[in-house]
Design an enzyme around this catalytic site. Structure first.
Site, short mmCIF file in Angstrom:
data_model
loop_
_atom_site.label_atom_id
_atom_site.label_comp_id
_atom_site.label_asym_id
_atom_site.label_seq_id
_atom_site.Cartn_x
_atom_site.Cartn_y
_atom_site.Cartn_z
N ASP A 86 7.88 2.80 -13.91
CA ASP A 86 6.81 1.87 -14.30
C ASP A 86 6.73 1.76 -15.81
O ASP A 86 6.05 0.87 -16.33
CB ASP A 86 5.46 2.36 -13.77
CG ASP A 86 5.21 1.87 -12.35
OD1 ASP A 86 6.03 1.09 -11.83
OD2 ASP A 86 4.19 2.27 -11.76
N ASP B 77 7.33 -0.51 -1.93
CA ASP B 77 6.69 0.44 -2.84
C ASP B 77 6.08 1.60 -2.05
O ASP B 77 5.90 1.53 -0.83
CB ASP B 77 5.58 -0.30 -3.61
CG ASP B 77 5.37 0.26 -5.01
OD1 ASP B 77 5.73 1.43 -5.24
OD2 ASP B 77 4.82 -0.46 -5.87
#
Ligand code: GLA
Length: 749
Positions: free
Chosen positions: A561, A493
């Site tokens: 997301d 990430d």
């Protein structure tokens, strides 16, 4: 063959010729000499694939021009004397001939590919052709064209890799300072393409966190259009370094017309410039020169990132399919492999878990037929820096012993025992203000002397341009892999971008943005040497790092997301223009959706997630028994046809900007296909839309079977129909309720 003579005249001489005036200050004796371009043979160089041709011609003065990109043309030598412009005057006055790689200097005054400042302070570069070479291997023909400035010792090699079957040409430039003094590269594009048409429709992709890859169609006028980013990392959050350009039209078309597509393989600041002059449209693509002029020492070379080009005469759909085919063959790491379905712990557990939470999730994932469990954020950091929320812990990559005293190997082994692979999350480029790493190595943080270091999600960025940080980041990955020998997948990430940029390590701050990305790639190369098999997902607050630079090392991306299935129709549709479905992590989450609050049927969420790499991201215990049965069913059917998602050809049928979204994947031999249809808005139950399928073999008869339901919505379900019928108006599933969806599997008899 004509020779070109260039007279270099001193400014003083131009302004004050021998007329009796004398120049103010020191008037030097005229020391200019005439430099002659060596004689070269005028010729045409053809870079070509099975269906696309990029033509260059070396003109009589040795200048490399580019006069054609598109349809293959027989006898290309006819282009030898073609000027490739809509006006001769433009060429004569402004030097605006179709240059292959124009430079600041000479007559040229439009957007350049290359701008060099020399040690003596002058800015002029004029390249001429010195030779070229061609080599071929594994279906890729590489042409390298060598250019040289006729006064200084600056050299440029233009490299074009023609991927024969995929109809993609990958190009970059290599700039070498052959002189004895340093030079400064002010602009240094990877690639440049002059295009000649009467109208240009640009399609590009903009976004935001949880709102990625919005499709924008824009008719280009007579001015400059720049698509760029300056945020350094997470660089695709606002714009993607890719585009499509439809020629001679103001209307976007999926199936018709000429379209050029391009994508830059660079995970940092980029700049795509569309400079429409009176003569043509000049496209330059490369690293953004913003705060990044690059000093090249004597003898050094700078290699620019790849720009990936394709052309289609069948609309945007074919341009996307060309890029996807190239991505599967070489553009994406392991692009020809099928990545496993998975359950990710994030939306189901966030930071709140212990071993039991995780092993229960693994049991449930195995029970539903999923193939991997991924432990997301929250497993590391101890004591006051425990990662129990997002305020602490990044940088301290030791197991959180309070939360998981059993260790990662226990969880990974549990997953393996249940027949699941195991994956784990890291964010190695970051450090939270509250962490041992911040205390130990403040000099590793991206910062500028005396200035506030702004946080974003409570975190700072590590300076990956620094080799010590590169070693650290590699070490984070390496040590995580050592936590268990059963780690099959890493989610990498990257949750912030660059502010107040600066590097304690760099002597020249102009290098920071470029060397950050080069450092990132160095680390990824080291990782791939040691761990060729591990599946790596690239996440950056979702899809803020979606580009072909990182994809050379990653197997997939976390597309967004935003897991709201309706929002995802638009995000995944946008992503599909440039990137293949195989890279799109696409998860079923719980309702009300955690981001949008929306409630959609589980079937809609599954059918949509099945258009990419299927996963689930929820607490399975929150599903009812009935929902579990449907989940099982959807996962099983996906596993039967998912090779089509990963290796088939994509046909976008209806854009989600309308009240419907529909797409299909067709196998390479056209014998199998899967069609997805989503109704996004209720209008009337009387209105039944007909879908025109695409990419099938008109003469074959296909058995059509609706999946994931006992209540089929098309009158022809389980029947056999010709491709001709299905592609020309006979396919009209009755889908009218809000968020009704259907998946059809087609197989030739
Ligand atoms: C980012 C990612 C999410 C999740 C969280 C964890 O927001 O995009 O998928 O991994 O971080 O903190």
């Amino acid at each position: 063959m004509m020779k070109r003579h260039f007279l270099l005249l001193a400014a003083a001489f131009l302004l004050f010729p021998a007329t009796g005036f004398s120049a103010p200050g020191n008037r030097k004796k005229d020391s200019h000499t005439v430099v002659t371009v060596p004689e070269v043979r005028a010729q045409v160089i053809s870079v070509e694939t099975d269906g696309v041709q990029w033509l260059f011609n070396v003109d009589k003065a040795g200048v490399l021009r580019c006069n054609h990109f598109g349809k293959k043309i027989a006898a290309p030598e006819q282009f030898l004397d073609f000027t490739g412009a809509r006006t001769r005057n433009g060429i004569e006055k402004y030097g605006d001939a179709a240059m292959a790689y124009p430079t600041v200097g000479g007559r040229y005054s439009n957007e350049p590919a290359l701008h060099v400042k020399y040690a003596d302070g002058y800015h002029n570069t004029e390249l001429y052709y010195t030779g070229h070479k061609v080599s071929a291997q594994d279906g890729v023909t590489t042409t390298t064209i060598f250019l040289k400035d006729y006064v200084t010792a600056l050299e440029v090699a233009l490299v074009y890799e023609a991927w024969q079957k995929e109809n993609v040409i990958v190009s970059h430039s290599e700039i070498t300072n052959g002189g004895k003094k340093p030079v400064e590269l002010i602009e240094y594009a990877s690639s440049f393409l002059p295009v000649l048409a009467d109208k240009y429709l640009l399609t590009h992709f903009w976004g935001h966190w949880a709102y990625e890859m919005n499709v924008e169609h824009e008719v280009l006028g007579y001015d400059k259009k720049v698509i760029e980013t300056r945020i350094g990392v997470s660089a695709t959050k606002l714009n993607n370094p890719a585009f499509l350009l439809s020629l001679d039209t103001e209307e976007y078309s999926e199936r018709h017309g000429e379209v050029i597509a391009g994508a830059l393989a660079w995970s940092g600041n980029f700049k795509l410039c569309f400079d429409r002059t009176i003569c043509r449209l000049n496209i330059s693509a490369g690293i953004n020169p913003f705060a990044s002029s690059y000093k090249l020492a004597a003898g050094d070379s700078f290699i620019t990132p790849d720009m990936i080009w394709t052309w289609s005469s069948n609309g945007a759909g074919q341009a996307s399919r060309n890029l996807h085919a190239w991505a599967r063959k070489g553009g994406v790491y392991g692009g020809d492999k099928i990545n496993p379905t998975l359950l990710n712990s994030w939306e189901g557990a966030y930071f709140n878990f212990n071993a039991k939470t995780l092993t229960d999730m693994i049991d449930d994932a195995a029970g539903m037929g999923l193939e991997m469990f991924v432990l997301d954020d929250g497993w590391f950091g101890n004591g006051e820096y425990a990662r129990d929320n997002d305020r602490a812990g990044l940088g301290d990559w030791e197991l959180n012993t309070a939360k998981l005293p059993e260790g990662i190997d226990y969880i990974a082994s549990y997953a393996h025992d249940k027949g699941l692979k195991f994956g784990i999350w890291i964010e190695p480029e970051m450090v939270t203000r509250k962490s041992n790493l911040t205390n130990a190595h403040p000099e590793w943080v991206v910062r500028s002397p005396g200035r506030e270091i702004y946080t974003s999600r409570y975190q700072w960025l590590l300076d990956l341009s620094n080799p010590a940080v590169q070693d650290f980041v590699f070490g984070v990955f390496d040590r995580t892999m050592q936590l268990s020998d059963k780690i099959d997948y890493i989610k990498w990430d990257c949750n912030r971008f660059v502010n107040s940029f600066g590097s304690d390590w760099q002597k020249d701050q102009d290098r920071f943005f470029v060397e950050y990305v080069q450092g990132y790639y160095k680390v990824l190369r080291r990782i791939r040497e040691k761990y060729p098999e591990v599946i790596i997902q690239c996440c950056s607050s979702g899809g803020s790092r979606v580009d072909y630079g990182q994809l050379a090392y990653h197997n997939e991306v976390w597309t967004s997301d935003n897991t709201d299935a309706v929002c995802r129709t638009r995000i995944q549709y946008g992503t599909s223009f440039i990137y293949p479905a195989s890279i799109m992590g696409s998860h079923v989450s719980i309702v009300p959706n955690h981001q949008s609050g929306a409630v959609t049927p589980l079937k809609f969420r599954f059918d949509l997630a099945c258009t990419g790499r299927l996963g689930m991201e929820l607490q399975p215990k929150d599903l009812s028994e009935e929902e579990r049965v449907l989940a099982d069913r959807c996962i099983q059917s996906y596993k039967q046809y998912r090779d089509l998602v990963f290796t088939g050809n994509l046909y976008r049928l209806v854009a989600p900007e309308e009240d419907r979204y529909a797409l299909m994947y067709v196998s390479q031999d056209k014998r199998r296909a899967v069609v997805y249809d989503f109704n996004l808005r209720y209008e009337s139950r009387d209105i039944i839309r007909t879908l025109r399928l695409d990419g099938l073999d008109a003469g074959l008869r296909y058995k059509v079977r609706e999946l994931n339901t006992d209540r089929p919505c098309w009158w022809g379900n389980e029947g056999c129909f010709t491709g001709d019928f299905l592609m020309n108006g006979g396919f009209n599933p009755r889908l009218y309720r809000t968020y009704a969806s259907a998946v059809f599997y087609l197989e030739a008899e």
